[in-house]
Design a protein around this motif. Structure first.
Motif, short mmCIF file in Angstrom:
data_model
loop_
_atom_site.label_atom_id
_atom_site.label_comp_id
_atom_site.label_asym_id
_atom_site.label_seq_id
_atom_site.Cartn_x
_atom_site.Cartn_y
_atom_site.Cartn_z
N ASP A 102 120.09 -58.94 86.10
CA ASP A 102 119.38 -58.91 87.17
C ASP A 102 120.22 -59.02 88.68
O ASP A 102 119.85 -59.89 89.59
CB ASP A 102 118.30 -60.13 87.35
N ARG A 103 121.25 -58.38 88.66
CA ARG A 103 122.03 -58.25 89.95
C ARG A 103 122.95 -59.26 90.18
O ARG A 103 123.70 -59.30 91.18
CB ARG A 103 121.27 -57.76 91.05
N VAL A 104 123.01 -60.53 89.27
CA VAL A 104 123.92 -61.55 89.61
C VAL A 104 124.44 -62.04 88.61
O VAL A 104 123.99 -62.07 87.44
CB VAL A 104 122.92 -62.80 90.34
N PRO A 105 125.85 -62.64 88.87
CA PRO A 105 126.47 -62.94 87.50
C PRO A 105 125.76 -64.06 86.64
O PRO A 105 125.48 -65.02 87.15
CB PRO A 105 127.86 -63.47 87.97
N ARG A 106 125.72 -63.93 85.33
CA ARG A 106 125.15 -64.91 84.52
C ARG A 106 126.23 -65.28 83.25
O ARG A 106 126.83 -64.32 82.85
CB ARG A 106 123.88 -64.37 83.59
N LEU A 107 126.58 -66.26 83.49
CA LEU A 107 127.53 -67.07 82.27
C LEU A 107 127.07 -67.12 81.02
O LEU A 107 126.03 -67.73 80.85
CB LEU A 107 128.31 -68.37 82.87
N ASP A 108 127.66 -66.44 80.20
CA ASP A 108 127.31 -66.71 78.60
C ASP A 108 127.22 -67.95 78.13
O ASP A 108 128.22 -68.76 78.50
CB ASP A 108 128.22 -65.75 77.73
N GLY A 109 126.29 -68.51 77.61
CA GLY A 109 126.18 -69.88 77.09
C GLY A 109 125.59 -70.99 77.88
O GLY A 109 125.44 -72.19 77.45
N ALA A 110 125.26 -70.68 79.20
CA ALA A 110 124.72 -71.50 80.17
C ALA A 110 123.44 -71.50 79.77
O ALA A 110 122.64 -70.67 79.52
CB ALA A 110 124.98 -71.04 81.55
N PRO A 111 122.87 -72.82 79.52
CA PRO A 111 121.50 -73.17 78.93
C PRO A 111 120.44 -72.79 79.91
O PRO A 111 119.45 -72.68 79.58
CB PRO A 111 121.51 -74.66 78.42
N GLY A 112 120.81 -72.93 81.19
CA GLY A 112 119.89 -72.63 82.02
C GLY A 112 120.31 -71.56 83.30
O GLY A 112 121.57 -71.45 83.45
N TRP A 113 119.41 -70.77 83.53
CA TRP A 113 120.01 -69.55 84.52
C TRP A 113 118.68 -69.41 85.38
O TRP A 113 117.56 -68.87 85.09
CB TRP A 113 120.34 -68.35 83.72
N PHE A 114 118.99 -68.99 86.82
CA PHE A 114 117.93 -68.48 87.75
C PHE A 114 118.57 -67.32 88.36
O PHE A 114 119.79 -67.66 88.94
CB PHE A 114 117.73 -69.56 88.78
N ALA A 115 117.89 -66.30 88.79
CA ALA A 115 118.26 -65.27 89.75
C ALA A 115 117.32 -65.46 91.11
O ALA A 115 116.41 -65.56 90.88
CB ALA A 115 117.98 -63.87 89.09
N CYS A 116 117.91 -65.45 92.04
CA CYS A 116 117.17 -65.70 93.34
C CYS A 116 117.65 -64.71 94.56
O CYS A 116 118.65 -64.36 94.66
CB CYS A 116 117.69 -67.25 93.86
N ARG A 117 116.73 -64.58 95.40
CA ARG A 117 116.76 -64.11 96.50
C ARG A 117 116.99 -65.12 97.64
O ARG A 117 116.08 -65.82 97.53
CB ARG A 117 115.59 -63.18 96.89
N VAL A 118 117.57 -65.01 98.63
CA VAL A 118 117.89 -65.73 99.74
C VAL A 118 116.53 -65.69 100.60
O VAL A 118 116.10 -64.53 101.11
CB VAL A 118 119.07 -65.28 100.55
#
Length: 159
Positions: A102-118
């Motif tokens: 979703d256009r932002v870096p996502r670290l593999d293995g991180a149990p929580g992740w959010f993609a956000c617009r400012v």
């Protein structure tokens, strides 16, 4: 603020257990990221969160231009990753497994992740609060990485 007050403030805040996350953004095709413990849920309607970044942060400059950022909530056992992203330097992603979800870096293995617009920025003291409207989220059940008394740990449910 006096040195005594500043030291007492830092000591008191060290006693507060906080979750640990790595905030990320893309600068063209180059990923950036930094470790934070100052982030929080803001609203469920619309889904929003906030992160606090130093005014001089390289990542803040990238987020300001790109208009998007990711928040990777770290799990217990990821303290090395937190330490790596807490340091200054351009090679934080070297050897790290990640994807451009979703256009932002996502670290593999991180149990929580959010993609956000400012959605908004607020200058507060020597930091900037970045309010992000969440447009993608993923989560997995895992013990969290926490920061307390200046060391990484995790949360244990009392017996």
């Amino acid at each position: 603020m006096s040195a005594d007050l500043a030291g007492a403030f830092k000591d008191a805040m060290a006693a507060v257990c906080t979750p640990v996350a790595v905030v990320t953004a893309m600068d063209g095709d180059r990923p950036h990221g930094t470790t934070v413990s100052a982030f929080a849920s803001l609203s469920a309607s619309p889904p929003s969160l906030l992160v606090s970044l130093d005014r001089g942060s390289d990542l803040l400059a990238v987020i300001t231009v790109s208009g998007e950022f990711g928040v990777n909530i770290l799990g217990h056992g990821q303290s090395e990753l937190a330490g790596r992203f807490a340091r200054k330097g351009a090679d934080k992603f070297a050897g790290i497994s990640w994807s451009g979800a979703d256009r932002v870096p996502r670290l593999d293995g991180a149990p929580g992740w959010f993609a956000c617009r400012v959605a908004q920025t607020v200058v507060a003291a020597d930091h900037v609060l970045v309010v992000g409207e969440v447009y993608a989220v993923d989560t997995a059940s895992a013990a969290p990485l926490t920061y307390h008394e200046r060391v990484f740990g995790t949360h244990h449910v009392p017996a």
